[in-house]
Design an enzyme around this catalytic site. Structure first.
Site, mmCIF file in Angstrom:
data_model
loop_
_atom_site.group_PDB
_atom_site.id
_atom_site.type_symbol
_atom_site.label_atom_id
_atom_site.label_comp_id
_atom_site.label_asym_id
_atom_site.label_seq_id
_atom_site.Cartn_x
_atom_site.Cartn_y
_atom_site.Cartn_z
ATOM 1 N N THR A 37 0.864 -1.171 0.000
ATOM 2 C CA THR A 37 0.000 0.000 0.000
ATOM 3 C C THR A 37 0.909 1.232 0.000
ATOM 4 O OG1 THR A 37 0.004 0.257 2.402
ATOM 5 C CG2 THR A 37 -1.656 -1.241 1.473
ATOM 6 N N ALA A 83 0.954 -6.632 9.251
ATOM 7 C CA ALA A 83 0.248 -5.891 8.198
ATOM 8 C C ALA A 83 -0.996 -5.239 8.778
ATOM 9 C CB ALA A 83 -0.146 -6.831 7.062
ATOM 10 N N THR A 131 -1.181 -2.776 19.481
ATOM 11 C CA THR A 131 -0.851 -1.415 19.917
ATOM 12 C C THR A 131 -1.384 -1.104 21.311
ATOM 13 O OG1 THR A 131 -1.337 0.913 19.443
ATOM 14 C CG2 THR A 131 -2.938 -0.668 18.668
ATOM 15 N N ASP A 132 -0.770 -0.137 21.972
ATOM 16 C CA ASP A 132 -1.275 0.299 23.286
ATOM 17 C C ASP A 132 -2.593 1.062 23.155
ATOM 18 O OD1 ASP A 132 -0.299 2.670 22.174
ATOM 19 O OD2 ASP A 132 0.989 3.189 23.875
ATOM 20 N N GLU A 133 -2.927 1.492 21.916
ATOM 21 C CA GLU A 133 -4.132 2.321 21.752
ATOM 22 C C GLU A 133 -5.415 1.559 22.066
ATOM 23 O OE1 GLU A 133 -4.385 4.947 18.472
ATOM 24 O OE2 GLU A 133 -2.255 5.415 18.500
ATOM 25 N N TYR A 156 -9.234 3.248 14.158
ATOM 26 C CA TYR A 156 -7.991 2.450 14.119
ATOM 27 C C TYR A 156 -7.885 1.561 15.359
ATOM 28 C CZ TYR A 156 -3.096 1.319 15.017
ATOM 29 O OH TYR A 156 -1.936 0.649 15.338
ATOM 30 N N SER A 157 -7.993 2.179 16.543
ATOM 31 C CA SER A 157 -7.773 1.371 17.752
ATOM 32 C C SER A 157 -8.903 0.359 17.940
ATOM 33 C CB SER A 157 -7.582 2.245 18.985
ATOM 34 O OG SER A 157 -8.625 3.162 19.142
ATOM 35 N N LYS A 160 -7.975 -2.563 15.779
ATOM 36 C CA LYS A 160 -6.891 -3.355 16.381
ATOM 37 C C LYS A 160 -7.437 -4.139 17.582
ATOM 38 C CE LYS A 160 -3.047 -3.491 15.419
ATOM 39 N NZ LYS A 160 -2.274 -4.324 14.451
ATOM 40 N N PRO A 211 1.925 21.259 11.990
ATOM 41 C CA PRO A 211 0.552 21.312 12.516
ATOM 42 C C PRO A 211 0.416 20.545 13.840
ATOM 43 C CG PRO A 211 0.704 19.688 10.749
ATOM 44 C CD PRO A 211 2.071 20.276 10.894
ATOM 45 N N ASP A 286 -7.914 20.160 16.874
ATOM 46 C CA ASP A 286 -7.516 18.883 17.468
ATOM 47 C C ASP A 286 -8.048 17.704 16.643
ATOM 48 O OD1 ASP A 286 -6.275 17.271 19.263
ATOM 49 O OD2 ASP A 286 -7.461 17.882 21.005
HETATM 50 P P1 NAD Z 1 2.915 0.760 8.379
HETATM 51 O O1 NAD Z 1 1.641 1.443 8.001
HETATM 52 O O2 NAD Z 1 4.200 1.480 8.250
HETATM 53 O O3 NAD Z 1 3.060 -0.597 7.547
HETATM 54 C C1 NAD Z 1 1.996 -1.465 7.322
HETATM 55 C C2 NAD Z 1 2.407 -2.462 6.245
HETATM 56 O O4 NAD Z 1 1.305 -3.356 6.031
HETATM 57 C C3 NAD Z 1 2.721 -1.820 4.897
HETATM 58 O O5 NAD Z 1 3.886 -2.385 4.353
HETATM 59 C C4 NAD Z 1 1.505 -2.147 4.044
HETATM 60 O O6 NAD Z 1 1.800 -2.245 2.664
HETATM 61 C C5 NAD Z 1 1.082 -3.489 4.630
HETATM 62 N N1 NAD Z 1 -0.343 -3.761 4.406
HETATM 63 C C6 NAD Z 1 -1.384 -2.924 4.660
HETATM 64 N N2 NAD Z 1 -2.546 -3.501 4.293
HETATM 65 C C7 NAD Z 1 -2.224 -4.742 3.848
HETATM 66 C C8 NAD Z 1 -2.999 -5.817 3.351
HETATM 67 N N3 NAD Z 1 -4.326 -5.732 3.229
HETATM 68 N N4 NAD Z 1 -2.366 -6.956 2.983
HETATM 69 C C9 NAD Z 1 -1.017 -7.057 3.083
HETATM 70 N N5 NAD Z 1 -0.239 -6.052 3.530
HETATM 71 C C10 NAD Z 1 -0.834 -4.907 3.904
HETATM 72 O O7 NAD Z 1 2.663 0.253 9.858
HETATM 73 P P2 NAD Z 1 3.662 0.176 11.102
HETATM 74 O O8 NAD Z 1 3.675 1.484 11.772
HETATM 75 O O9 NAD Z 1 4.922 -0.462 10.667
HETATM 76 O O10 NAD Z 1 2.842 -0.829 12.039
HETATM 77 C C11 NAD Z 1 3.005 -2.232 11.892
HETATM 78 C C12 NAD Z 1 2.139 -2.932 12.918
HETATM 79 O O11 NAD Z 1 2.528 -2.529 14.233
HETATM 80 C C13 NAD Z 1 0.646 -2.588 12.803
HETATM 81 O O12 NAD Z 1 -0.084 -3.753 13.059
HETATM 82 C C14 NAD Z 1 0.421 -1.539 13.873
HETATM 83 O O13 NAD Z 1 -0.903 -1.583 14.344
HETATM 84 C C15 NAD Z 1 1.400 -2.003 14.936
HETATM 85 N N6 NAD Z 1 1.928 -0.939 15.833
HETATM 86 C C16 NAD Z 1 2.466 0.203 15.297
HETATM 87 C C17 NAD Z 1 3.020 1.164 16.165
HETATM 88 C C18 NAD Z 1 3.656 2.431 15.629
HETATM 89 O O14 NAD Z 1 4.024 3.300 16.413
HETATM 90 N N7 NAD Z 1 3.851 2.588 14.329
HETATM 91 C C19 NAD Z 1 3.002 0.959 17.541
HETATM 92 C C20 NAD Z 1 2.417 -0.220 18.043
HETATM 93 C C21 NAD Z 1 1.901 -1.165 17.163
HETATM 94 O O1 DAU Z 2 0.578 4.205 20.367
HETATM 95 C C1 DAU Z 2 0.874 3.385 19.286
HETATM 96 C C2 DAU Z 2 0.342 4.010 18.017
HETATM 97 O O2 DAU Z 2 1.188 5.117 17.728
HETATM 98 C C3 DAU Z 2 0.318 3.053 16.834
HETATM 99 O O3 DAU Z 2 -0.578 2.008 17.113
HETATM 100 C C4 DAU Z 2 -0.119 3.779 15.552
HETATM 101 O O4 DAU Z 2 -0.037 2.893 14.455
HETATM 102 C C5 DAU Z 2 0.829 4.946 15.334
HETATM 103 O O5 DAU Z 2 0.409 5.684 14.213
HETATM 104 C C6 DAU Z 2 0.874 5.848 16.561
HETATM 105 O O6 DAU Z 2 -0.410 6.522 16.749
HETATM 106 P P1 DAU Z 2 -0.482 8.066 17.174
HETATM 107 O O7 DAU Z 2 -1.785 8.609 16.765
HETATM 108 O O8 DAU Z 2 -0.067 8.238 18.591
HETATM 109 O O9 DAU Z 2 0.722 8.644 16.255
HETATM 110 P P2 DAU Z 2 0.836 9.964 15.353
HETATM 111 O O10 DAU Z 2 2.261 10.041 14.902
HETATM 112 O O11 DAU Z 2 -0.235 10.055 14.348
HETATM 113 O O12 DAU Z 2 0.590 11.118 16.434
HETATM 114 C C7 DAU Z 2 1.401 11.256 17.589
HETATM 115 C C8 DAU Z 2 0.838 12.397 18.401
HETATM 116 O O13 DAU Z 2 1.083 13.638 17.697
HETATM 117 C C9 DAU Z 2 -0.665 12.331 18.620
HETATM 118 O O14 DAU Z 2 -0.979 12.842 19.899
HETATM 119 C C10 DAU Z 2 -1.229 13.250 17.530
HETATM 120 C C11 DAU Z 2 -0.150 14.298 17.379
HETATM 121 N N1 DAU Z 2 -0.002 14.871 16.024
HETATM 122 C C12 DAU Z 2 0.155 14.000 14.980
HETATM 123 C C13 DAU Z 2 0.299 14.466 13.697
HETATM 124 C C14 DAU Z 2 0.473 13.505 12.537
HETATM 125 C C15 DAU Z 2 0.016 16.238 15.824
HETATM 126 O O15 DAU Z 2 -0.109 17.020 16.784
HETATM 127 N N2 DAU Z 2 0.160 16.706 14.547
HETATM 128 C C16 DAU Z 2 0.293 15.872 13.474
HETATM 129 O O16 DAU Z 2 0.412 16.368 12.327
#
Ligand code: NAD
Ligand code: DAU
Length: 350
Positions: A37, A83, A131-133, A156-157, A160, A211, A286
């Site tokens: 994606t 994924a 995720t912790d969310e 999203y949460s 999950k 932002p 927000d």
């Molecule tokens: P990301 O969005 O960077 O990557 C997601 C990957 O999944 C991409 O490579 C995408 O192509 C693939 N994908 C999406 N839909 C798909 C489908 N239908 N079939 C096959 N592949 C598909 O995500 P990330 O930030 O690396 O998160 C990975 C995992 O960890 C997720 O499950 C997320 O919920 C979890 N997680 C993320 C964070 C964070 O801070 N990013 C924290 C805690 C948990």
């Molecule tokens: O807690 C784990 C989660 O962390 C993962 O499960 C999610 O996949 C990952 O995207 C992340 O979620 P958040 O919503 O916490 O992350 P994000 O980077 O989108 O935002 C972090 C914080 O910053 C949140 O309080 C929103 C704020 N924010 C985010 C963006 C993108 C801003 O203030 N401005 C912004 O433009």
């Protein structure tokens, strides 16, 4: 010899997990299944793409028949499932994509694993990365533990949380050997610049506004992505079946404080006058349903499996900024959509 399927391995966290497993376990065969994606990028894996124990499979986890066939053919010993649709803001504008991939996609994988492991589940493992969310939001005090009740607020949460419930249900109902981890906010190389830290690095680079949602008072617990990958390795190999482990950095930051530190680091690295980047901060409306505070208690993982974060935040943030500034072409590619065009040309109509 073990065959492990890692889903979402071309994404941010998945690419670090794939790299760790391919390099650390040359006897394992690692299959990276990814739909590519907007968030999936094979450039994230170019250093290991030619290793003999690495295999890329282009595919969609929502495609039930395809997933079944893949499992029947490859007879995986383990699955590490990352994924997902992962961005909260996108889930607010398009919740359905999150239901399809995060819930239905997970159930398709569970069904396929169950079908091939039914007779001999011993030694097999379905690891679901969450995720912790799912735990909702904290006030000023307290931490999420593995016993905290689920209380998701964003689509999203919620998706999950739904997938976590299905994973536990398949353990309790069918005896599927599962394990789950719930991690806090990751940061580091290869994160798509829609998430806070890479978005702000990219905007500062282009002198664009930063932002900040609301008053910037929301708190997140940040963990360097390689520490998350290391935790996944430990839990995959040593965690008991049916268990949950929380993963976190014990590293809470109010958004506005983190952003100011990031601005200082960027000024230093770009050779700009101190205070230049902070001037880009712009408070905006927000996020709907914005959770106030996340904080993870990861003491179970530290106590039972001996994992702890290896990096201090300041060090991790500098490393992260250095990576993005040394890989500006990567940022330009993923923001211009060039890499999606390349996939379309290479793989045709997906
Ligand atoms: P990301 O969005 O960077 O990557 C997601 C990957 O999944 C991409 O490579 C995408 O192509 C693939 N994908 C999406 N839909 C798909 C489908 N239908 N079939 C096959 N592949 C598909 O995500 P990330 O930030 O690396 O998160 C990975 C995992 O960890 C997720 O499950 C997320 O919920 C979890 N997680 C993320 C964070 C964070 O801070 N990013 C924290 C805690 C948990
Ligand atoms: O807690 C784990 C989660 O962390 C993962 O499960 C999610 O996949 C990952 O995207 C992340 O979620 P958040 O919503 O916490 O992350 P994000 O980077 O989108 O935002 C972090 C914080 O910053 C949140 O309080 C929103 C704020 N924010 C985010 C963006 C993108 C801003 O203030 N401005 C912004 O433009």
């Amino acid at each position: 010899m073990k065959k492990i399927l890692i889903t979402g391995g071309a994404g941010f966290i998945g690419s670090h997990v794939v790299r760790l497993f391919v390099n650390k376990y040359p006897d394992y065969q690692i299959y990276n299944l990814d739909k590519l994606t907007y968030a999936g990028n094979l450039e994230n894996l170019k250093d290991i793409q030619n290793k003999p124990n690495y295999h890329f499979v282009l595919g969609d986890i929502t495609d039930d028949a395809f997933i079944q066939k893949l499992f029947e053919k490859e007879q995986f010993d383990g699955v590490i499932h990352l994924a997902a649709e992962s961005h909260v803001d996108r889930s607010i504008t398009n919740p359905n994509a999150f239901v399809f991939t995060n819930i239905i996609g997970t159930v398709n994988l569970l069904n396929a694993a169950r079908a091939i492991w039914k007779e001999h589940p011993e030694g097999k493992r379905f690891y679901h990365v969450s995720t912790d969310e799912v735990y909702g939001a904290l006030g000023q005090e307290g931490f999420f533990t593995e016993e905290t009740c689920y209380d998701p607020h964003s689509p999203y949460s919620a998706s999950k949380a739904g997938s976590d419930h299905f994973v536990r249900a398949y353990h309790d109902t069918y005896g599927l050997p599962v394990i789950i981890s719930n991690c806090s906010n990751n940061y580091g190389p290869n994160q798509f610049p829609e998430k806070l830290i890479p978005l702000f690095i990219n905007n500062i680079r282009h002198n664009k506004p930063l932002p900040v949602y609301g008053k910037g008072e929301n708190v997140r617990d940040w963990l360097y992505v390689e520490d998350h990958a290391a935790a996944i390795d430990v839990i995959y190999h040593q965690g008991p079946d049916g268990e949950t482990f929380n993963i976190g950095g014990h590293n809470e930051w109010k958004n506005i404080d983190l952003i100011k530190v990031l601005c200082k680091v960027m000024d230093k690295k770009l050779g700009r006058e101190p205070g230049t980047s902070e001037k880009l901060i712009t408070f905006v409306t927000d996020r709907a349903g914005h959770d106030l505070r996340y904080a993870i208690d990861s003491s179970k993982l530290q106590r039972e499996l001996g994992w702890k974060p290896s990096l201090q935040f300041e060090e991790g943030l500098e490393k992260t900024v250095d990576w993005y500034l040394n890989n500006q072409q990567w940022l330009d590619n993923v923001t211009s959509g060039n890499y999606q065009k390349y996939y379309d040309e290479m793989y045709g109509n997906r």
